[in-house]
Structure formats: C-alpha cells, structure tokens
Design a protein around this motif. Structure first.
Motif, PDB file in Angstrom:
ATOM      1  N   ILE A  88      53.826  39.070  39.767  1.00  0.00           N
ATOM      2  CA  ILE A  88      53.479  37.906  40.374  1.00  0.00           C
ATOM      3  C   ILE A  88      54.439  36.927  39.989  1.00  0.00           C
ATOM      4  O   ILE A  88      55.052  36.124  40.742  1.00  0.00           O
ATOM      5  CB  ILE A  88      52.108  37.338  40.091  1.00  0.00           C
ATOM      6  N   ASP A  89      54.904  36.922  38.530  1.00  0.00           N
ATOM      7  CA  ASP A  89      55.870  36.087  38.069  1.00  0.00           C
ATOM      8  C   ASP A  89      57.271  36.370  38.817  1.00  0.00           C
ATOM      9  O   ASP A  89      58.091  35.634  39.141  1.00  0.00           O
ATOM     10  CB  ASP A  89      56.161  36.370  36.530  1.00  0.00           C
ATOM     11  N   SER A  90      57.416  37.739  39.113  1.00  0.00           N
ATOM     12  CA  SER A  90      58.728  37.799  39.766  1.00  0.00           C
ATOM     13  C   SER A  90      58.936  37.577  41.192  1.00  0.00           C
ATOM     14  O   SER A  90      59.873  37.102  41.666  1.00  0.00           O
ATOM     15  CB  SER A  90      59.015  39.403  39.712  1.00  0.00           C
ATOM     16  N   LEU A  91      57.621  37.589  41.724  1.00  0.00           N
ATOM     17  CA  LEU A  91      57.392  37.094  43.350  1.00  0.00           C
ATOM     18  C   LEU A  91      57.608  35.592  43.263  1.00  0.00           C
ATOM     19  O   LEU A  91      58.133  35.269  44.433  1.00  0.00           O
ATOM     20  CB  LEU A  91      56.084  37.685  43.765  1.00  0.00           C
ATOM     21  N   ALA A  92      57.242  34.901  42.400  1.00  0.00           N
ATOM     22  CA  ALA A  92      57.055  33.390  42.250  1.00  0.00           C
ATOM     23  C   ALA A  92      58.485  32.897  42.277  1.00  0.00           C
ATOM     24  O   ALA A  92      58.848  31.758  43.174  1.00  0.00           O
ATOM     25  CB  ALA A  92      56.539  32.951  41.107  1.00  0.00           C
ATOM     26  N   LYS A  93      59.627  33.804  42.323  1.00  0.00           N
ATOM     27  CA  LYS A  93      60.983  33.064  42.307  1.00  0.00           C
ATOM     28  C   LYS A  93      61.471  33.701  43.597  1.00  0.00           C
ATOM     29  O   LYS A  93      62.599  33.346  43.867  1.00  0.00           O
ATOM     30  CB  LYS A  93      61.653  33.808  41.196  1.00  0.00           C
ATOM     31  N   LEU A  94      60.655  34.376  44.509  1.00  0.00           N
ATOM     32  CA  LEU A  94      61.302  34.645  45.640  1.00  0.00           C
ATOM     33  C   LEU A  94      60.873  33.850  46.965  1.00  0.00           C
ATOM     34  O   LEU A  94      59.449  33.714  47.032  1.00  0.00           O
ATOM     35  CB  LEU A  94      61.051  36.200  45.939  1.00  0.00           C
ATOM     36  N   PRO A  95      61.173  33.862  47.872  1.00  0.00           N
ATOM     37  CA  PRO A  95      60.821  33.428  49.167  1.00  0.00           C
ATOM     38  C   PRO A  95      59.798  34.072  50.158  1.00  0.00           C
ATOM     39  O   PRO A  95      59.883  35.383  49.984  1.00  0.00           O
ATOM     40  CB  PRO A  95      62.096  32.936  50.116  1.00  0.00           C
ATOM     41  N   GLY A  96      59.180  33.716  51.019  1.00  0.00           N
ATOM     42  CA  GLY A  96      58.756  34.603  52.136  1.00  0.00           C
ATOM     43  C   GLY A  96      57.235  34.653  51.682  1.00  0.00           C
ATOM     44  O   GLY A  96      56.454  34.016  50.632  1.00  0.00           O
ATOM     45  N   ARG A  97      56.283  35.511  52.634  1.00  0.00           N
ATOM     46  CA  ARG A  97      55.064  35.748  52.340  1.00  0.00           C
ATOM     47  C   ARG A  97      54.763  37.016  51.376  1.00  0.00           C
ATOM     48  O   ARG A  97      55.455  37.919  51.662  1.00  0.00           O
ATOM     49  CB  ARG A  97      54.080  36.013  53.644  1.00  0.00           C
ATOM     50  N   LYS A  98      54.143  36.773  50.481  1.00  0.00           N
ATOM     51  CA  LYS A  98      54.015  37.815  49.182  1.00  0.00           C
ATOM     52  C   LYS A  98      52.509  37.957  49.071  1.00  0.00           C
ATOM     53  O   LYS A  98      51.778  37.403  49.006  1.00  0.00           O
ATOM     54  CB  LYS A  98      54.552  36.937  47.949  1.00  0.00           C
ATOM     55  N   SER A  99      52.590  39.389  48.878  1.00  0.00           N
ATOM     56  CA  SER A  99      51.350  40.489  48.837  1.00  0.00           C
ATOM     57  C   SER A  99      51.444  41.248  47.912  1.00  0.00           C
ATOM     58  O   SER A  99      52.375  41.877  47.476  1.00  0.00           O
ATOM     59  CB  SER A  99      50.548  40.747  50.012  1.00  0.00           C
ATOM     60  N   VAL A 100      50.341  41.498  47.222  1.00  0.00           N
ATOM     61  CA  VAL A 100      50.293  42.590  46.199  1.00  0.00           C
ATOM     62  C   VAL A 100      48.961  43.667  46.557  1.00  0.00           C
ATOM     63  O   VAL A 100      47.698  43.227  46.889  1.00  0.00           O
ATOM     64  CB  VAL A 100      49.874  42.260  44.668  1.00  0.00           C
ATOM     65  N   LEU A 101      49.337  44.877  46.811  1.00  0.00           N
ATOM     66  CA  LEU A 101      48.272  45.841  46.900  1.00  0.00           C
ATOM     67  C   LEU A 101      48.031  46.589  45.674  1.00  0.00           C
ATOM     68  O   LEU A 101      48.950  47.418  45.176  1.00  0.00           O
ATOM     69  CB  LEU A 101      48.755  47.073  47.923  1.00  0.00           C
ATOM     70  N   TYR A 102      46.755  46.384  45.012  1.00  0.00           N
ATOM     71  CA  TYR A 102      46.541  46.748  43.742  1.00  0.00           C
ATOM     72  C   TYR A 102      45.677  48.059  44.006  1.00  0.00           C
ATOM     73  O   TYR A 102      44.178  47.899  44.256  1.00  0.00           O
ATOM     74  CB  TYR A 102      45.988  45.634  43.248  1.00  0.00           C
ATOM     75  N   PHE A 103      46.178  49.114  43.651  1.00  0.00           N
ATOM     76  CA  PHE A 103      45.157  50.255  43.691  1.00  0.00           C
ATOM     77  C   PHE A 103      44.869  50.681  42.212  1.00  0.00           C
ATOM     78  O   PHE A 103      45.602  50.861  41.291  1.00  0.00           O
ATOM     79  CB  PHE A 103      46.212  51.623  44.135  1.00  0.00           C
ATOM     80  N   SER A 104      43.585  50.519  41.938  1.00  0.00           N
ATOM     81  CA  SER A 104      42.973  50.781  40.900  1.00  0.00           C
ATOM     82  C   SER A 104      41.527  51.488  40.792  1.00  0.00           C
ATOM     83  O   SER A 104      40.995  51.742  41.730  1.00  0.00           O
ATOM     84  CB  SER A 104      42.627  49.456  40.234  1.00  0.00           C
ATOM     85  N   GLU A 105      41.272  52.105  39.625  1.00  0.00           N
ATOM     86  CA  GLU A 105      39.970  52.740  39.635  1.00  0.00           C
ATOM     87  C   GLU A 105      38.999  51.889  38.856  1.00  0.00           C
ATOM     88  O   GLU A 105      37.747  52.491  38.146  1.00  0.00           O
ATOM     89  CB  GLU A 105      39.823  54.085  38.889  1.00  0.00           C
ATOM     90  N   GLY A 106      38.981  50.553  39.167  1.00  0.00           N
ATOM     91  CA  GLY A 106      38.220  49.558  38.215  1.00  0.00           C
ATOM     92  C   GLY A 106      38.864  48.628  37.414  1.00  0.00           C
ATOM     93  O   GLY A 106      39.653  49.271  36.897  1.00  0.00           O
ATOM     94  N   MET A 107      38.378  47.420  37.152  1.00  0.00           N
ATOM     95  CA  MET A 107      39.111  46.500  36.350  1.00  0.00           C
ATOM     96  C   MET A 107      38.014  46.222  35.455  1.00  0.00           C
ATOM     97  O   MET A 107      37.208  45.410  35.647  1.00  0.00           O
ATOM     98  CB  MET A 107      39.825  45.371  37.121  1.00  0.00           C
ATOM     99  N   VAL A 108      37.994  46.715  34.097  1.00  0.00           N
ATOM    100  CA  VAL A 108      37.168  46.089  33.029  1.00  0.00           C
ATOM    101  C   VAL A 108      37.713  45.168  32.198  1.00  0.00           C
ATOM    102  O   VAL A 108      38.670  45.463  31.471  1.00  0.00           O
ATOM    103  CB  VAL A 108      36.531  47.453  32.563  1.00  0.00           C
ATOM    104  N   LEU A 109      37.428  43.916  32.224  1.00  0.00           N
ATOM    105  CA  LEU A 109      37.852  42.855  31.256  1.00  0.00           C
ATOM    106  C   LEU A 109      36.915  42.413  30.149  1.00  0.00           C
ATOM    107  O   LEU A 109      35.808  41.916  30.423  1.00  0.00           O
ATOM    108  CB  LEU A 109      38.279  41.637  32.015  1.00  0.00           C
ATOM    109  N   PRO A 110      37.119  42.638  28.897  1.00  0.00           N
ATOM    110  CA  PRO A 110      36.401  42.250  27.812  1.00  0.00           C
ATOM    111  C   PRO A 110      36.263  40.648  27.828  1.00  0.00           C
ATOM    112  O   PRO A 110      37.171  40.197  28.460  1.00  0.00           O
ATOM    113  CB  PRO A 110      37.157  42.693  26.646  1.00  0.00           C
ATOM    114  N   ASN A 111      35.397  40.212  27.109  1.00  0.00           N
ATOM    115  CA  ASN A 111      35.236  38.680  27.117  1.00  0.00           C
ATOM    116  C   ASN A 111      36.469  37.897  26.599  1.00  0.00           C
ATOM    117  O   ASN A 111      36.941  36.823  27.116  1.00  0.00           O
ATOM    118  CB  ASN A 111      34.051  38.453  26.166  1.00  0.00           C
ATOM    119  N   GLY A 112      37.152  38.671  25.588  1.00  0.00           N
ATOM    120  CA  GLY A 112      38.476  37.872  25.118  1.00  0.00           C
ATOM    121  C   GLY A 112      39.586  38.114  26.127  1.00  0.00           C
ATOM    122  O   GLY A 112      40.613  37.196  25.762  1.00  0.00           O
ATOM    123  N   VAL A 113      39.557  38.601  27.234  1.00  0.00           N
ATOM    124  CA  VAL A 113      40.516  38.761  28.083  1.00  0.00           C
ATOM    125  C   VAL A 113      40.333  37.758  29.156  1.00  0.00           C
ATOM    126  O   VAL A 113      41.356  37.459  30.065  1.00  0.00           O
ATOM    127  CB  VAL A 113      40.924  40.055  28.675  1.00  0.00           C
TER     128      VAL A 113
END
Length: 721
Positions: free
Chosen positions: A266-291
């Motif tokens: 996302i940080d690299s896309l922020a510097k670029l023009p145009g319409r920007k999207s991320v297709l995020y392929f994952s098997e689940g996102m588990v975030l502990p409380n500290g994150v």
C-alpha cells in the motif's frame, strides 16, 4: 467499493488547557473520496445516475456531496449482449466539471496480487482465480504486480501489462513449495528461528523503519530466574511456559508479517497515480490483540492511499466452523486459569496471568475470516470465501473494477480523534443495491509514516503551543558508528515508573497504560523516522510497588546521514491523564580521520540473546542485547560499579589502541582505569569502573581512545548519591 481519503492536514494550535475529553487534531482541508457500485435487483450495473440521486451520511450526519464521476470500462461494456469493447468513459458532475464528458484511454489501473502463506489446495484455487481475473481484465491500461509472502517478502513480478509474462509468473507460483500454514498454526508448531526470519524479511522489504518488531521495549528490574534451583514440577511448568510463549510470539510475528507486508504494498501504491487495488489471496488472517492497532493503521493507510483490498480466502469450502478456533482458544484460556490455582510460583505468576489474559483477548479474534472481511469491507472491497470455484465471482469483480461512480464530499466534522467514522451512501430510489466502503478512521497524516489510533493524543500534545510537562522522562539519540556515509545511532526513551498511575480494577488487580511517540525530523521539518509504543498492562495489586522501582525503556536503531535533526518526543500516562514533551537537536557531522569513539551509554542491564545480532542495531553484541538508561544517577555502596557501553573504532594504524576510562570532578581527575581492547575495526565494549569511596556529587565520566599520536574522546555526566 474502493475507498480513498485525500487529506491536506494543517495542525492548529491547541488551547492552553488540556481537555478532559478525547484529544483531537483539527484539519483545515479534508476531502473524502468514495467509490460506489450500484446494481439493480437482478445484479445488473445501473448507469446514468446524477449527483442529486446520492445522499451521504457520516456518523449519521448528512454531508454535502461536492462531485460525482461515473466511470465506464471495457470489461463491463463487453459483458452486455452484443456490445463491443470501447474506450473507457468518465461522466463528471459537480464542482470538477459540470456536464463534462472525457475519454480516459490512458487512465492507469494498478492491481497488486498478493499471495500469502498458501498450502497446496490454496495455491491451486488462488492460481485459477488469478488467471481468470487476468483473462477478464484485459484493459490496455491495467498493470499488475505479483507478490509472494511466505518465509520472506518477494516481488515475483513488478508492475507490467505483459499478460504472457504475468501468466508465466502465476503458473510458476503454483508449482512452488507450499506452506501448510493453517495446520502449523493450529497445531502450534514453531520452527526454531522461523518467526524471527519472517519478521526480519518483512522489515528488510519494507525498509521504512516503522515495523513494530524493530522497536525494543523493556521494563527494567525484571526477575532473574535460577533454573538450577527449580524443582521438577517448576521445571516442567517453566518449559511449558516457554513453549507457550514461543507460540504466542509466533502468532504475534505472523500477524505483523501479514499487516506490514500489505502495508509495504500500500505504501508503494500511495506514491502512484490511478485506481489502485490489492487482490489478497490468503488462508485466513489471525491477528493477536497486540497487532490490532497496527491493523487499524493499515486500514487507514489504504484509505488514504486510495487503495481497495479484495480478500480471497483460498481455503475453499471447509467443513470446520470459522468459530471453532475461537471456542478452542477460549476453552484453553479457561483451563489455564483453573490450573493456575494449583501453583504458587511468585516468579512466573505475573507473566502467567498476562498470557492468560492475552489468550482470552486473542480468542475473540481467532476467526480467520473476521480480519479478512474487515480489511476488505473497510477499504471498499469485499471478501470472497467459502467457494471451490471463484470464477463466477471473479467475473463480477472484474466488472466492478471498470464501472463505478466516484463520489467526493467534504466532511462537516474536521477533527481527527482516531475514531471510526461510519459512512452510508444512499440513493433516492429503492430498486437498487449500493456497495461502498463503510467508513474510515479519523487519523492525521505524517508523510511517509504509519499513524496508529493510539498516537492521536500524543500528536495532539506535540501540537500544543505550550507543550505539557507534567510527566518526566528522558530521550536522546546516541551516536555509535559511522559507516558508508551514515551514522548508526540508537534512539533511547527512558521513563521512570515511580509516579505512574494505576487504576484499581478489583480487590486484586490494577491497570496502567503508557504510550510513547518519537519523531526524528530533518532540517526541512520532514519526519525521517518515527518510533511509538502503546503498552496497556494489568498488575496484581501486591506487585505495584515493586513495579514502580523499574523504568520503561524503548530503543530503536537509526541511520542518519550528515545533517541537523530535531528529536521530538512525547509520553503519556493515560490512567493519570499526564503528558510530557521534550525536544532536542542532534547534529551528525562527517567523522574526522583517526580513531573514533561512539557516544557513551550508561548500562541498565544486559539481556541474553540466542539469535544472531542484528548488524543494523548498535545495541546488539554477540549473545547479548544492551539495555541502556538515560538516568545519570548512581547510588554508591560496597562494590558498586559504573557500567558504560561504547563502540571503539581504531583506524587501522600500526599502533595498538588504548582505552582509558576516567572519572573527574570539577575538572580534577579522581580515577583512571586502562581497559584492554581488541585491535579491530569496530569493537563493542562494556567498561566497568568502581566508585566506592566517592563522595556524593556530580562527576564527569570520560572515555578516551588513543592510537599513536591521535585520540578520540567522549564524556557524560554522572551523579553519585
């Protein structure tokens, strides 16, 4: 659909009195951009809507729509029977160009395909979905990048519109050795050093200096455990705690890998023009409380950078309920709490309780799809899950990439308070379904830096015309070596805990919450580095007094080229509603010829470290991590020693180097010790000198490195009590 927040921030001076309500920062200019997809009840895209057809509510309050753009793309046109692909059209209404129509054949679309820790079946499903999207999304102005996040952060293909090259890369990814992430995580297995390698890989890839894993925080006066004195039962319990801690550390670091890998994209896309999207392929996102704070900051960064995230759960259909891991983790925490009654271990009891509390909090977010859904919907996308064939929904997604409305409004509420602001987009007709992002976090902007919600009150304190000074602490940049044209230094924050406020929760527990934020700015006022930590803690009531004898110390490695810098540091004791601000100047000059001596750091303690030292961190030695202190007071007593840490850099001359440690008072030499030192290009060194018999008062501790006729010298003040 995709959110975007275009923000121009001017921090206004705060009133002289610190407010009791949630601190806020005011923005003089702030415009919100929202992508909107409108379909009829049959799922067909609705076109030709006018600005007057839309109503926007933010936190339930109607907002003034300032402009509307309708974009029509070739994929959507081609989906209609008998239609031919055509150039994309944009119809603009409102303040930008009323009733204007323009061609945007060259409007850039950037799509980042991110594949994270996928097993064999997940790679197959992700490959099929990615190739289907690539086949459908054939616009000449669409560019793709392919990124793999596994045991490292790898850019498999930088942005290109060469379809053959992209297909080859995606096919190759499908044949790479998979990661059985879901099974490893569920079983709790930890490969030695694996989590550390993952974290270091992402930190290296990010190269932003903001990953939380690079910030070392310590509470001094931690107990020292003699394993030789343990009973068999105590040893077994200690080993179980170490295994459990390793699993918790792995959860924490894997969560950070997910967050900061996406943040890098996302940080690299922020510097670029145009319409920007991320297709995020994952098997689940588990975030502990500290994150979770970092995760909310990621969502804010995506909204600010005008990036939409579409999450694809590549596990496909699963017989297991998504709530099963949460139920199991909650049961484990309950069993752990019950078993705790069987032990009376004063050394481990505090950490035992804290980990039990962490397990309970983590169980609330153990649903692997929960974070994926929140990430997607909060940035204007959606979650694609629970399917073994993603091709039908991919076709729908491709449509939305090219046919949508861009709606902008200027929010009536111009205060940044770090809270979530819900957005609702309505149409003045009832036969349609509206898809848009559901809100944004009201966070201020720091160019090139991450902003977390807990930092809002700290930024508020920095913006005050009269900075608050009711919380005492010290901060400094300690210079160490000069390599390849930059100074390797360490930012050190040191807060005594003696006066920290605790809130009594019940008859046995108390709570405290400490935060610190440090900004390093160059001569132009740009932030070149940011360090922050937020540490909420619960303490048993009987241990509060012992806790107050310690110090809260945060260190962070820095690399600074020659120049003049300003260090701005703010700390908060949230339970006591007290803040403190310090500002200092740090000058980096090109080094002179001859032997070099780093700044001197008074030593708080040395912590053993099993992993290899980080070459970027000057406070790392082989097998040990240095915890410095900025407290210059030393209490004299029998056999008391003053310990300092330094790095000596002899210049390679034939003469052997000599290191002297002197103690002076009012310019008079009181004691001199000659220390043995290796003949090497860089020598990390701990020097200890006794002070028994010294009268109370203020002294100067001076180190001198002599080599032939040349010498280097550094000194720091020391107060002996």
């Amino acid at each position: 659909m995709r959110p975007a927040v275009a923000l121009a921030l001017f921090i206004a001076a705060a009133p002289a009195a610190w407010p009791q309500q949630a601190p806020t920062i005011r923005a003089d200019a702030n415009e919100i951009l929202v992508d909107v997809v409108v379909r009829d009840r049959k799922g067909k895209l609705v076109r030709g809507l006018k600005q007057s057809d839309f109503t926007v509510l933010e936190a339930g309050v109607p907002q003034t729509v300032t402009s509307l753009r309708e974009l029509r793309g070739p994929s959507a046109v081609d989906a209609e029977p008998g239609a031919q692909p055509a150039a994309e059209e944009v119809k603009v209404q409102g303040t930008i160009a009323d009733s204007a129509t323009m061609r945007v054949n060259r409007q850039i679309r950037l799509v980042s395909m991110v594949f994270e820790r996928l097993g064999q079946d997940g790679r197959r499903l992700a490959r099929e979905a990615a190739l289907e999207f690539l086949e459908r999304d054939y616009g000449p102005n669409v560019y793709y990048a392919v990124i793999s996040v596994d045991q490292g952060f790898r850019i498999l293909q930088s942005y290109t519109n060469d379809r053959e090259k992209l297909r080859a890369v995606i096919d190759k990814f499908g044949t790479m050795a998979p990661t059985d992430f879901a099974n490893e995580f569920t079983a709790g297995s930890v490969n030695e050093g694996g989590a550390a390698r993952l974290t270091n890989a992402v930190v290296s890839a990010l190269n932003t200096g903001n990953a939380s894993s690079t910030v070392n925080a310590s509470f001094a006066n931690s107990p020292q455990v003699d394993l030789a004195a343990f009973s068999t039962q105590q040893m077994a319990r200690s080993e179980a705690n170490m295994r459990e801690f390793a699993l918790m550390l792995t959860r924490d670091q894997l969560g950070k890998i997910s967050v900061f890998s996406l943040w890098a994209v996302i940080d690299s896309l922020a510097k670029l023009p145009g319409r920007k999207s991320v297709l995020y392929f994952s098997e689940g996102m588990v975030l502990p409380n500290g994150v979770w704070d970092q995760f909310r900051g990621l969502i804010n960064a995506a909204n600010r950078a005008n990036v939409t995230v579409y999450a694809i759960d590549a596990r496909g259909l699963s017989p297991q309920s998504e709530t099963a891991p949460a139920t199991a983790m909650m049961a484990a925490a309950a069993a752990r709490s019950a078993n705790y009654q069987l032990f009376e271990d004063a050394l481990l009891d505090e950490r035992f309780q804290m980990r039990t509390a962490d397990m309970t909090l983590d169980s609330i977010r153990a649903n692997a799809q929960q974070a994926l859904r929140e990430l997607a919907e909060s940035t204007g996308g959606y979650l694609l899950a629970n399917q073994n064939d993603f091709r039908p929904v991919i076709r729908k997604l491709s449509e939305e990439f090219h046919s949508y409305y861009e709606l902008t409004y200027r929010p009536a509420n111009t205060l940044y308070d770090g809270k979530f602001r819900p957005i609702e987009v309505r149409l003045n007709r009832k036969d349609v379904v509206v898809q848009a992002r559901d809100g944004y976090y009201a966070l201020p902007a720091i160019e090139g830096q991450m902003v977390f919600p807990y930092e809002v009150p700290l930024l508020k304190a920095l913006s005050r015309s009269t900075p608050p000074a009711d919380l005492a602490f010290r901060s400094a940049i300690l210079p160490f070596t000069f390599e390849n044209g930059v100074q390797r230094a360490s930012l050190v924050f040191d807060l005594p805990l003696a006066d920290v406020a605790f809130t009594k929760l019940d008859e046995t527990r108390t709570r405290t919450n400490l935060s610190v934020l440090a900004l390093v700015k160059d001569e132009a006022g740009h932030v070149v580095s940011k360090v922050s930590r937020n540490v909420p803690l619960e303490q048993p009531l009987e241990k509060v007094e012992g806790f107050r004898k310690g110090r809260f110390i945060v260190t962070r490695p820095l690399e600074l080229p020659p120049g003049r810098y300003t260090l701005e540091t703010v700390a908060a004791d949230h339970e006591g509603n007290r803040f403190g601000v310090r500002r200092a100047v740090h000058v980096v000059a090109s080094p002179a010829e001859g032997p070099r001596l780093s700044g001197l750091a008074l030593l708080r303690r040395v912590e053993p470290m099993s992993s290899d030292p980080d070459p970027a961190d000057p406070l790392h030695m082989r097998g040990a991590r240095i915890v410095p202190t900025l407290d210059e007071t030393v209490t004299a007593g029998p056999n008391t020693m003053v310990s300092i840490y330094l790095i000596a850099s002899p210049n390679g001359l034939d003469d052997d180097p000599e290191l002297y440690i002197d103690i002076l008072r009012d310019g008079k030499l009181m004691r001199r010790d000659k220390m043995p030192i290796e003949r090497s290009s860089v020598v990390p060194y701990i020097a200890r000198t006794p002070i028994q018999g010294f009268a109370p008062g203020r002294y100067e501790l001076r180190a001198t490195l002599v080599q032939g006729s040349r010498a280097a010298q550094r000194s720091i003040p020391v107060t002996i009590e």
